[in-house]
Design a protein around this motif. Structure first.
Motif, mmCIF file in Angstrom:
data_model
loop_
_atom_site.group_PDB
_atom_site.id
_atom_site.type_symbol
_atom_site.label_atom_id
_atom_site.label_comp_id
_atom_site.label_asym_id
_atom_site.label_seq_id
_atom_site.Cartn_x
_atom_site.Cartn_y
_atom_site.Cartn_z
ATOM 1 N N ARG A 50 10.912 -3.167 10.930
ATOM 2 C CA ARG A 50 10.491 -4.499 10.473
ATOM 3 C C ARG A 50 11.416 -5.012 9.382
ATOM 4 N N GLY A 51 11.866 -4.106 8.522
ATOM 5 C CA GLY A 51 12.805 -4.525 7.488
ATOM 6 C C GLY A 51 14.113 -5.003 8.079
ATOM 7 N N HIS B 251 4.499 -4.596 6.225
ATOM 8 C CA HIS B 251 4.061 -3.759 7.332
ATOM 9 C C HIS B 251 3.291 -2.538 6.831
ATOM 10 N N VAL C 159 9.307 -4.689 4.850
ATOM 11 C CA VAL C 159 8.907 -3.277 4.826
ATOM 12 C C VAL C 159 7.528 -3.138 4.189
ATOM 13 N N GLU C 160 7.376 -3.705 3.004
ATOM 14 C CA GLU C 160 6.111 -3.566 2.277
ATOM 15 C C GLU C 160 4.952 -4.209 3.040
ATOM 16 N N ALA D 232 8.113 0.478 9.757
ATOM 17 C CA ALA D 232 8.440 -0.333 8.582
ATOM 18 C C ALA D 232 9.945 -0.512 8.445
ATOM 19 N N MET D 233 10.696 0.534 8.742
ATOM 20 C CA MET D 233 12.161 0.408 8.711
ATOM 21 C C MET D 233 12.627 -0.671 9.687
ATOM 22 N N ASN E 271 12.072 -0.994 -1.092
ATOM 23 C CA ASN E 271 11.110 -1.013 0.007
ATOM 24 C C ASN E 271 9.838 -1.768 -0.352
ATOM 25 N N PRO F 248 12.789 3.294 4.220
ATOM 26 C CA PRO F 248 11.489 3.495 3.571
ATOM 27 C C PRO F 248 11.113 4.963 3.486
ATOM 28 N N SER G 230 13.050 -6.037 1.988
ATOM 29 C CA SER G 230 12.078 -5.310 1.169
ATOM 30 C C SER G 230 10.659 -5.801 1.437
ATOM 31 N N THR H 175 6.243 4.778 8.976
ATOM 32 C CA THR H 175 7.507 4.784 8.236
ATOM 33 C C THR H 175 8.631 4.243 9.103
ATOM 34 N N VAL I 233 18.721 0.839 5.435
ATOM 35 C CA VAL I 233 17.317 0.563 5.137
ATOM 36 C C VAL I 233 16.553 1.864 5.330
#
Length: 273
Positions: free
Chosen positions: A138-139, A159, A156-157, A135-136, A189, A209, A153, A132, A207
């Protein structure tokens, strides 16, 4: 202050500096709460500590009184996804605790969230929290001047899907932030890149997720706030507020180091001072 793309608020550098002051209050408060959280405390104990710390730093809790919310932070435990109302729930060894914090300084908002494990947790739970947070980042790292909101978005997805079979909560999203806590645009996300408002310096976004180990379908409890997974699978939540700077860098306003370490590790120019 400029306004673009249907009410999107674009801040001047001076206004972004005000948001940084609010963001530092949030970051420091979350640091205190991460150290404080332990078995035996109640979620209300964490809330009291958060309000005391926010006010000692000369700020106001963003959440307290927001649409009737009774806490200064949201504390969501295990199957609770977001918006957990602090109260008499007592924390125990092995809990997964998400803490969402907002603060206002001179009219400007900061908003961030962390997920912490209390003691030993199963490997899959530790991985959920780690993915989690990853992913944040990476976004945030996907945001580039003249890009689009859903570039974030999509990152995030991408990753999350590569990391395992996690459920992405779609009903709740990141958001614009500045002179109000929640502003346009929404920051989902998941989704295809290249859509939504253009990313420009001074646009501040949160951001955040929210991932689950099972089905992301969710319900709201009778308190009209706490969101729980319908299948009671565990959830994690991670959030930071960031902006792009005029020199093309990225500045994470709620990270104590401005996000420098994570951004540089991801090859993203750091734009903070």
């Amino acid at each position: 202050m400029g306004w673009r793309d249907r009410g999107v608020e674009v801040k001047t550098p001076e206004q972004v500096a005000g948001m940084r002051r609010a963001g530092l209050v949030v970051g420091r408060t979350l640091e205190v709460l991460a150290d404080l959280a332990r078995p035996g405390l109640t979620t209300g104990d964490l809330d009291e500590a958060a309000e005391r710390h926010i006010r000692q730093l000369g700020a106001t809790p963003s959440f307290l009184g927001y649409q009737g919310f009774t806490g200064s932070i949201c504390v969501s435990v295990n199957e609770e996804v977001v918006h957990g109302v602090p109260g008499d729930r007592r924390l125990v060894e092995g809990d997964l605790v998400s803490i969402d914090c907002g603060a206002i300084v001179d009219g400007w908002h900061g908003d961030a969230a962390i997920t912490v494990a209390l003691g030993e947790v199963p490997d899959e739970v530790a991985a959920l929290a780690r993915v989690t947070e990853e992913a944040m980042w990476r976004g945030i790292a996907a945001a580039r001047p003249d890009g689009r909101v859903t570039d974030i978005s999509h990152a995030v997805e991408t990753h999350v899907r590569a990391a395992g079979s996690y459920g992405i909560v779609e009903d709740y999203t990141g958001h614009g932030i500045g002179s109000a806590m929640h502003q346009p645009p929404d920051v989902p996300n998941y989704g295809r890149p290249g859509k939504g408002p253009r990313l420009v310096p001074g646009l501040a976004l949160a951001v955040e997720p929210m991932l689950v180990l099972g089905d992301p379908t969710n319900d709201v409890l009778d308190d009209d706030w706490t969101v729980v997974t319908r299948d009671r699978s565990w959830a994690a939540h991670s959030e930071h507020t960031f902006t792009l700077t005029p020199d093309g860098g990225t500045w994470v306003l709620t990270a104590l180091d401005g996000g420098r370490a994570q951004l540089e590790a991801l090859g993203v120019p750091y734009g903070g001072d």
